[in-house]
Write an enzyme that holds these catalytic residues in place. Structure first.
Site, PDB file in Angstrom:
ATOM      1  N   GLY A   1      -9.186   3.637  -7.694  1.00 13.32           N
ATOM      2  CA  GLY A   1      -9.000   4.851  -8.288  1.00 13.32           C
ATOM      3  C   GLY A   1      -9.154   5.769 -10.162  1.00 13.32           C
ATOM      4  O   GLY A   1      -8.721   5.079 -10.956  1.00 13.32           O
TER       5      GLY A   1
ATOM      6  N   LEU B   1       1.262  -0.934  -0.489  1.00 13.96           N
ATOM      7  CA  LEU B   1       0.272  -0.056  -0.444  1.00 13.96           C
ATOM      8  C   LEU B   1       0.682   1.186   0.004  1.00 13.96           C
ATOM      9  O   LEU B   1       2.000   1.438   0.520  1.00 13.96           O
ATOM     10  CB  LEU B   1      -0.566   0.234   0.903  1.00 13.96           C
ATOM     11  CG  LEU B   1      -1.785  -1.392   1.447  1.00 13.96           C
ATOM     12  CD1 LEU B   1      -2.393  -1.013   2.590  1.00 13.96           C
ATOM     13  CD2 LEU B   1      -3.185  -1.227   0.103  1.00 13.96           C
TER      14      LEU B   1
ATOM     15  N   SER C   1       2.405   4.186  -7.730  1.00 16.52           N
ATOM     16  CA  SER C   1       2.454   2.457  -7.708  1.00 16.52           C
ATOM     17  C   SER C   1       2.771   1.983  -7.306  1.00 16.52           C
ATOM     18  O   SER C   1       3.869   2.219  -6.465  1.00 16.52           O
ATOM     19  CB  SER C   1       2.552   2.807  -9.752  1.00 16.52           C
ATOM     20  OG  SER C   1       2.786   1.286  -9.256  1.00 16.52           O
TER      21      SER C   1
ATOM     22  N   GLN D   1      -5.170 -11.730 -13.308  1.00 16.11           N
ATOM     23  CA  GLN D   1      -5.048 -10.483 -14.237  1.00 16.11           C
ATOM     24  C   GLN D   1      -3.504 -10.380 -14.898  1.00 16.11           C
ATOM     25  O   GLN D   1      -3.411  -9.217 -15.600  1.00 16.11           O
ATOM     26  CB  GLN D   1      -5.483 -10.006 -13.649  1.00 16.11           C
ATOM     27  CG  GLN D   1      -4.850  -8.716 -12.011  1.00 16.11           C
ATOM     28  CD  GLN D   1      -5.306  -8.041 -11.381  1.00 16.11           C
ATOM     29  OE1 GLN D   1      -5.961  -8.251 -10.573  1.00 16.11           O
ATOM     30  NE2 GLN D   1      -5.175  -6.766 -10.953  1.00 16.11           N
TER      31      GLN D   1
ATOM     32  N   GLY E   1      -1.466   6.831  -2.739  1.00 18.00           N
ATOM     33  CA  GLY E   1      -2.822   6.306  -3.347  1.00 18.00           C
ATOM     34  C   GLY E   1      -4.120   5.330  -2.798  1.00 18.00           C
ATOM     35  O   GLY E   1      -4.874   5.771  -2.737  1.00 18.00           O
ATOM     36  N   HIS E   2      -3.329   4.269  -2.578  1.00 17.47           N
ATOM     37  CA  HIS E   2      -4.265   3.624  -1.794  1.00 17.47           C
ATOM     38  C   HIS E   2      -5.157   3.786  -0.315  1.00 17.47           C
ATOM     39  O   HIS E   2      -6.318   4.188  -0.220  1.00 17.47           O
ATOM     40  CB  HIS E   2      -3.611   2.721  -1.185  1.00 17.47           C
ATOM     41  CG  HIS E   2      -3.111   1.394  -2.292  1.00 17.47           C
ATOM     42  ND1 HIS E   2      -2.099   1.025  -2.325  1.00 17.47           N
ATOM     43  CD2 HIS E   2      -4.203   0.461  -3.143  1.00 17.47           C
ATOM     44  CE1 HIS E   2      -1.204   0.483  -3.761  1.00 17.47           C
ATOM     45  NE2 HIS E   2      -2.798  -0.497  -3.817  1.00 17.47           N
TER      46      HIS E   2
ATOM     47  N   LYS F   1      -6.362   6.703 -11.300  1.00 14.08           N
ATOM     48  CA  LYS F   1      -4.955   6.482 -11.633  1.00 14.08           C
ATOM     49  C   LYS F   1      -5.640   5.630 -12.894  1.00 14.08           C
ATOM     50  O   LYS F   1      -4.395   5.169 -14.137  1.00 14.08           O
ATOM     51  CB  LYS F   1      -4.250   5.182 -10.996  1.00 14.08           C
ATOM     52  CG  LYS F   1      -2.772   4.769 -11.305  1.00 14.08           C
ATOM     53  CD  LYS F   1      -1.819   5.817 -11.279  1.00 14.08           C
ATOM     54  CE  LYS F   1      -0.486   4.636 -12.275  1.00 14.08           C
ATOM     55  NZ  LYS F   1      -0.681   2.862 -11.637  1.00 14.08           N
TER      56      LYS F   1
HETATM   57  P1  AMP Z   1      -3.278  -1.965  -7.076  1.00 14.66           P
HETATM   58  O1  AMP Z   1      -3.339  -2.619  -5.987  1.00 14.66           O
HETATM   59  O2  AMP Z   1      -2.598  -1.139  -7.667  1.00 14.66           O
HETATM   60  O3  AMP Z   1      -4.441  -3.006  -7.497  1.00 14.66           O
HETATM   61  O4  AMP Z   1      -4.564  -1.007  -6.317  1.00 14.66           O
HETATM   62  C1  AMP Z   1      -6.172  -0.924  -5.952  1.00 14.66           C
HETATM   63  C2  AMP Z   1      -6.757   0.410  -5.950  1.00 14.66           C
HETATM   64  O5  AMP Z   1      -5.909   1.929  -5.769  1.00 14.66           O
HETATM   65  C3  AMP Z   1      -7.153   0.577  -7.360  1.00 14.66           C
HETATM   66  O6  AMP Z   1      -8.337   0.709  -7.274  1.00 14.66           O
HETATM   67  C4  AMP Z   1      -5.913   1.549  -8.143  1.00 14.66           C
HETATM   68  O7  AMP Z   1      -6.973   2.487  -9.107  1.00 14.66           O
HETATM   69  C5  AMP Z   1      -6.381   2.276  -6.792  1.00 14.66           C
HETATM   70  N1  AMP Z   1      -4.897   3.081  -6.771  1.00 14.66           N
HETATM   71  C6  AMP Z   1      -3.670   2.807  -7.509  1.00 14.66           C
HETATM   72  N2  AMP Z   1      -2.448   3.595  -7.939  1.00 14.66           N
HETATM   73  C7  AMP Z   1      -3.269   5.173  -7.299  1.00 14.66           C
HETATM   74  C8  AMP Z   1      -3.307   6.443  -7.109  1.00 14.66           C
HETATM   75  N3  AMP Z   1      -1.792   6.791  -6.994  1.00 14.66           N
HETATM   76  N4  AMP Z   1      -3.652   7.119  -6.847  1.00 14.66           N
HETATM   77  C9  AMP Z   1      -4.860   7.077  -6.406  1.00 14.66           C
HETATM   78  N5  AMP Z   1      -5.016   5.118  -6.464  1.00 14.66           N
HETATM   79  C10 AMP Z   1      -4.889   4.525  -6.749  1.00 14.66           C
END
Ligand code: AMP
Length: 284
Positions: free
Chosen positions: A147, A33, A186, A61, A36-37, A149
């Protein structure tokens, strides 16, 4: 905060919360995390009474040559971050609990998954749509947070929810969280070497410039995409997968933006690391 490792346990916890009259919010993640998370979790905290964060590196995925086995993980750190928000429950299932064998069903959203990341990551969005459909069915949240993103993912999930009558689950988009210098946060940023990390700033810079061009009256999206592509290509460490400007809802390529919203989206490799970023373009 409860840590729940099975479908049965999370269902029980959510059932108890719902019986107590609580509004249930879900934040699906793959862990490792970052801020963003956390911004998704904070929104969930504001908009719901029982916040569930799922941490699940979803194997379906990832393509055969992608980074599933080396995807970064740190559950202890993730749990401390979740507890600090605070959230109410973390759902951290085993792969075998989510995908009992044989697993024969999948959710495929046509059209929206053909371009952008779908073109170079065949099967990726099928994996995403399937696991999100499962999480929606397991948790049955009132509201789920995603997100901006991952703009294509967001569009795919909205469409799936509509098409499969999961429309009693509100879907909330949360703006992209960025580092102070503009790099979109990210989990994969940890892969970048210092020179790659520096070079990657070209993405947010080029997208910001595109937003300013549209605000200044530019309407020719094909030329604008060319200009974003040229800026990124000028960075020697950048290896472009795509640079596209598409209609915000249909994700189809857009020649001109006379009014409404478009999405400028990029995917670029720096060394072995593929980064994505995007910005919404708006014309009145
Ligand atoms: P992930 O763990 O990469 O699958 O992301 C989980 C959630 O966090 C997804 O809805 C992403 O779009 C969101 N997310 C990832 N990076 C960001 C960011 N920089 N800003 C906002 N949301 C994000």
């Amino acid at each position: 905060m409860e840590l729940l490792g099975t479908v049965r346990e999370i269902r029980q916890a959510v059932k108890a919360a719902r019986l107590a009259g609580k509004r249930v919010g879900l934040v699906p993640t793959m862990g490792y995390l970052h801020d963003g998370h956390l911004s998704l979790m904070r929104e969930a905290r504001q908009a719901s009474d029982f916040v569930v964060v799922s941490i699940f590196v979803n194997p379906t995925q990832f393509g055969p040559n992608e980074d599933l086995s080396r995807y970064p993980r740190d559950l202890d750190r993730d749990l401390a971050l979740c507890a600090a928000v605070p959230v109410d429950a973390v759902f951290h299932p085993e792969v075998g609990d989510v995908y009992p064998q044989p697993f024969l069903t999948s959710v495929r959203v046509a059209k929206l998954t053909e371009g952008l990341c779908g073109a170079s990551r065949p099967g990726h969005f099928e994996g995403v749509a399937t696991v999100v459909a499962k999480l929606f069915n397991i948790v049955r949240p009132d509201v789920a947070f995603f997100g901006q993103k991952d703009a294509q993912q967001l569009a795919v999930i909205r469409r799936m929810a509509l098409d499969l009558n999961l429309d009693d689950i509100a879907i909330r988009a949360v703006p992209t969280a960025r580092e102070a210098d503009g790099l979109a946060m990210s989990s994969r940023n940890v892969y970048l070497s210092p020179p790659e990390r520096q070079a990657a700033l070209v993405l947010s810079r080029a997208l910001k410039a595109a937003g300013e061009q549209v605000a200044g009256g530019i309407r020719d999206m094909a030329a604008l995409a060319d200009s974003v592509r040229a800026q990124i290509a000028a960075e020697p460490l950048a290896d472009i997968d795509y640079v596209s400007i598409v209609d915000y809802d249909t994700l189809q390529p857009l020649e001109r933006l006379e009014h409404g919203r478009a999405l400028a989206a990029v995917a670029v490799r720096f060394g072995k690391t593929r980064l994505i970023d995007n910005c919404i373009l708006e014309a009145q």
